[in-house]
Design a protein around this motif. Structure first.
Motif, PDB file in Angstrom:
ATOM      1  N   MET A   1       0.862  -1.112   0.317  1.00 60.25           N
ATOM      2  CA  MET A   1       0.323   0.179   0.033  1.00 60.25           C
ATOM      3  C   MET A   1       1.020   1.679  -0.040  1.00 60.25           C
ATOM      4  O   MET A   1       0.536   2.282  -1.098  1.00 60.25           O
ATOM      5  CB  MET A   1      -0.770   0.235   0.805  1.00 60.25           C
ATOM      6  CG  MET A   1      -2.264  -1.284   1.106  1.00 60.25           C
ATOM      7  SD  MET A   1      -3.107  -0.512  -0.344  1.00 60.25           S
ATOM      8  CE  MET A   1      -4.069   0.343   0.660  1.00 60.25           C
TER       9      MET A   1
ATOM     10  N   LYS B   1       1.508   3.421  -3.401  1.00 62.83           N
ATOM     11  CA  LYS B   1       0.604   4.581  -3.851  1.00 62.83           C
ATOM     12  C   LYS B   1       1.242   5.595  -3.586  1.00 62.83           C
ATOM     13  O   LYS B   1       0.917   6.930  -4.004  1.00 62.83           O
ATOM     14  CB  LYS B   1      -0.897   4.328  -3.059  1.00 62.83           C
ATOM     15  CG  LYS B   1      -1.676   2.883  -3.649  1.00 62.83           C
ATOM     16  CD  LYS B   1      -1.588   3.067  -4.903  1.00 62.83           C
ATOM     17  CE  LYS B   1      -2.469   2.135  -5.159  1.00 62.83           C
ATOM     18  NZ  LYS B   1      -2.415   1.801  -6.809  1.00 62.83           N
TER      19      LYS B   1
ATOM     20  N   GLU C   1      -1.628  -1.285 -10.187  1.00 64.18           N
ATOM     21  CA  GLU C   1      -1.827  -1.755  -9.044  1.00 64.18           C
ATOM     22  C   GLU C   1      -2.400  -3.040  -9.187  1.00 64.18           C
ATOM     23  O   GLU C   1      -2.793  -3.327 -10.816  1.00 64.18           O
ATOM     24  CB  GLU C   1      -3.842  -0.481  -9.223  1.00 64.18           C
ATOM     25  CG  GLU C   1      -4.448  -1.119  -7.424  1.00 64.18           C
ATOM     26  CD  GLU C   1      -5.171  -0.214  -7.442  1.00 64.18           C
ATOM     27  OE1 GLU C   1      -6.739  -0.435  -7.581  1.00 64.18           O
ATOM     28  OE2 GLU C   1      -5.390   0.797  -7.758  1.00 64.18           O
TER      29      GLU C   1
ATOM     30  N   GLY D   1      -4.619  -5.056  -7.524  1.00 64.91           N
ATOM     31  CA  GLY D   1      -5.665  -5.488  -6.494  1.00 64.91           C
ATOM     32  C   GLY D   1      -5.796  -4.805  -5.545  1.00 64.91           C
ATOM     33  O   GLY D   1      -4.653  -5.191  -4.593  1.00 64.91           O
ATOM     34  N   HIS D   2      -7.017  -4.478  -5.156  1.00 58.83           N
ATOM     35  CA  HIS D   2      -7.120  -4.161  -3.273  1.00 58.83           C
ATOM     36  C   HIS D   2      -6.624  -2.971  -3.405  1.00 58.83           C
ATOM     37  O   HIS D   2      -6.535  -2.779  -1.887  1.00 58.83           O
ATOM     38  CB  HIS D   2      -7.547  -4.890  -2.341  1.00 58.83           C
ATOM     39  CG  HIS D   2      -7.995  -6.279  -2.416  1.00 58.83           C
ATOM     40  ND1 HIS D   2      -9.339  -6.355  -3.090  1.00 58.83           N
ATOM     41  CD2 HIS D   2      -7.632  -7.797  -3.088  1.00 58.83           C
ATOM     42  CE1 HIS D   2     -10.143  -7.537  -3.378  1.00 58.83           C
ATOM     43  NE2 HIS D   2      -8.868  -8.608  -3.582  1.00 58.83           N
ATOM     44  N   GLY D   3      -6.478  -2.755  -4.107  1.00 62.66           N
ATOM     45  CA  GLY D   3      -6.070  -0.822  -3.812  1.00 62.66           C
ATOM     46  C   GLY D   3      -3.891  -1.007  -3.056  1.00 62.66           C
ATOM     47  O   GLY D   3      -3.054  -0.071  -3.426  1.00 62.66           O
ATOM     48  N   THR D   4      -3.196  -1.805  -3.665  1.00 61.46           N
ATOM     49  CA  THR D   4      -2.140  -2.221  -3.227  1.00 61.46           C
ATOM     50  C   THR D   4      -1.547  -2.483  -4.988  1.00 61.46           C
ATOM     51  O   THR D   4      -1.567  -2.544  -5.824  1.00 61.46           O
ATOM     52  CB  THR D   4      -1.934  -3.555  -3.068  1.00 61.46           C
ATOM     53  OG1 THR D   4      -2.728  -4.662  -1.822  1.00 61.46           O
ATOM     54  CG2 THR D   4      -0.306  -4.414  -2.934  1.00 61.46           C
TER      55      THR D   4
END
Length: 404
Positions: free
Chosen positions: A81, A84, A133, A135-138
Motif C-alpha cells: 500500500m 501509492k 495496481e 488489486g485491492h489498492g495494493t
C-alpha cells in the motif's frame, strides 16, 4: 537522463549488482520465528539504515523460504500500500532476511551500497510513476521497469563515499536539531502540565464555557455541506479553516482551502475575528486554535465550531490551552456523540467546564509559554532549513552538478 560530468557514468539498475527475491518462512512453525535475524517486510522497512525489524527469524527459518543478505545490500519495496505515496528503500547494516514484498540488490564492488540507496531515493518520483495496481489498492513495482532505470554513478568509489559522508554529516545535524526540538517540546509539555494540575488545586474555578461567553460572546457552528460545496473552492480567495488546518493551537495556511469573495459574503456569519477560538467538532476533538490578527476575515469552515468570548474572565489563548488538556478532553470524550465518528455540538461545548485562573495569572502563564514557543519555533525553523538544504544537495551531489 541528462549528461553526467567527467568521471561519471550511467548505469542501468540491472547492471549494478546481484538481484534477489525474498520470501516468508511458514508462520505456523514456531522454530522458524523468534530468532536474532531481522526479517524485513513492506511494513517494517521504514528506516534508510536497516538495523532491526519487528519480526526476527531463526537460523532454521532463514533457510525455510526466505533469503538472507549481507550488510551493504540495498532493499526496496516492490509491493504494498505504501507504494501509492512513497518509495521505501534502505541499506542493510547487518545480515537480514526479507519477504516477498521486497527486492534486494547487492551492489558490485565498484558501487557503494549506501550511495546506491541514496541514488534510488533521489529518483523516487520516477520510480513511483512506474507503480501499477495489483488489486485491492495494493501498489506493484514491476521488476523489469526497475531494472531498466538508469542512475548516474561516479567511477571513483572514493567519490561515491565522500558524497555519502557529506549527506551523512547533514543527517547528523538534522538528528541533533530534532533531539533539541524534542527536549524543548518535553519542557513545554511539563510546563503546561504543571499549570493544569486541577485536582491538586481546590481553589480553581471551573465555570462552563457558556458562562464565559457573556453578553458579547457566542458559539457558531461552521457552514453545513449544503451551504458550502466542494466545487465552490477556488485557488485564490478567502481562506476557510477546516479541522486539518488546526495544528498545535494555531492555524496552518499551508494546504488551506479558499472560496471567492462573493461566496464569503454569502457566509458572512461565519467570518472570524482576532481572538475567536476555533475547534474541530468531529474526528480528532483535541484540535483547537486561536484566530490571530493575520487570520482575521477568514471563514470558519465545515467541520469546525467558533467560540467568541467577551474577554472579561478568560483569555482566548487560555481557553485554547485548557481545552487541549486532560481535564477538558476527558469531558469532551464523555459527552461526544456519534456512532462511527465522535462529534461535538454547541450544547456540548457550552456545558464544558474549564479551569481558570484570574486574568492576571492567565496572562503570566501565556507569556511564559510564548517565550518557550520562541525557542521551539527557532528549532523547527532550523530543521526546516536543514531539510531544504539536504534536498538541494541530494539532487546536486547525486547528479554530479556539485562535486565533492
Amino acid at each position: 537522463m541528462s549528461d553526467v560530468p567527467e568521471g561519471w557514468r550511467h548505469v542501468k539498475l540491472k547492471d549494478c549488482g546481484t538481484w534477489w527475491s525474498g520470501g516468508t518462512p511458514p508462520t505456523e512453525e514456531p522454530r522458524f520465528w523468534g530468532g536474532d535475524i531481522p526479517w524485513i517486510s513492506a511494513a517494517s522497512l521504514k528506516d534508510f539504515r536497516i538495523t532491526d525489524s519487528d519480526r526476527q527469524v531463526t537460523h532454521a527459518g532463514s533457510m525455510a523460504g526466505t533469503k538472507v543478505v549481507e550488510r551493504g545490500t540495498v532493499l526496496f519495496i516492490v509491493r504494498g500500500m505504501s507504494l501509492k505515496k512513497e518509495f521505501r528503500v534502505g541499506v542493510a547494516q547487518r545480515r537480514v532476511a526479507f519477504g516477498q514484498d521486497c527486492k534486494a540488490l547487492l551492489p558490485h564492488t565498484s558501487i557503494d551500497g549506501t550511495f546506491l540507496g541514496l541514488a534510488l531515493k533521489a529518483r523516487e518520483r520516477d520510480i513511483l510513476a512506474m507503480v501499477d495496481e495489483a488489486g485491492h489498492g495494493t501498489g506493484r513495482l514491476p521488476t523489469d521497469l526497475m531494472q531498466r532505470l538508469e542512475i548516474a554513478v561516479p567511477t571513483d568509489l572514493v567519490e561515491q563515499r565522500r558524497i555519502v559522508e557529506v549527506l551523512d554529516a547533514l543527517d547528523e545535524q538534522v538528528v541533533s536539531a530534532s533531539q533539541e526540538l524534542a527536549k524543548r517540546r518535553k519542557v513545554e509539555a511539563g510546563f503546561v502540565a504543571s499549570i493544569f494540575k486541577v485536582d491538586s488545586r481546590p481553589s480553581w474555578q471551573t465555570p462552563t464555557v457558556g458562562a464565559l461567553l457573556g453578553g458579547g460572546g457566542g458559539i457558531q457552528i461552521g457552514p453545513f455541506g449544503s451551504q458550502l460545496h466542494s466545487y465552490e473552492y477556488v485557488s485564490d480567495g478567502i481562506p476557510v479553516i477546516m479541522p486539518q488546518d488546526i495544528i498545535g493551537r494555531s492555524v496552518s495556511p499551508d494546504k488551506i482551502a479558499r472560496v471567492s469573495t462573493r461566496k464569503s459574503r454569502e457566509l458572512a456569519r461565519h467570518l472570524l475575528v482576532a481572538g475567536d477560538v476555533v475547534l474541530g467538532r468531529r474526528g480528532d476533538l483535541s484540535r483547537c486554535a486561536v484566530v490571530r490578527t493575520e487570520n482575521e476575515g477568514w471563514l470558519c469552515g465545515t467541520g469546525c465550531l467558533r467560540i467568541r468570548l467577551d474577554g472579561s474572565r478568560v483569555l482566548p489563548e487560555w481557553l485554547a490551552l485548557a481545552y487541549t488538556q486532560d481535564y477538558c478532553q476527558r469531558q469532551i470524550a464523555a459527552m461526544a456523540v456519534g456512532s462511527t465518528m465522535p462529534n461535538i455540538n454547541s450544547g456540548i461545548v457550552k456545558n464544558l467546564r474549564v479551569p481558570v485562573l484570574p486574568i492576571e495569572g492567565q496572562s503570566r502563564a501565556i507569556s511564559a509559554l510564548d517565550a518557550q514557543r520562541v525557542g521551539l519555533s527557532a528549532a523547527e525553523l532550523k530543521i526546516s532549513k536543514l531539510m531544504h538544504m539536504k534536498q538541494g544537495l541530494v539532487k546536486d551531489l547525486l547528479s554530479g552538478r556539485v562535486r565533492v
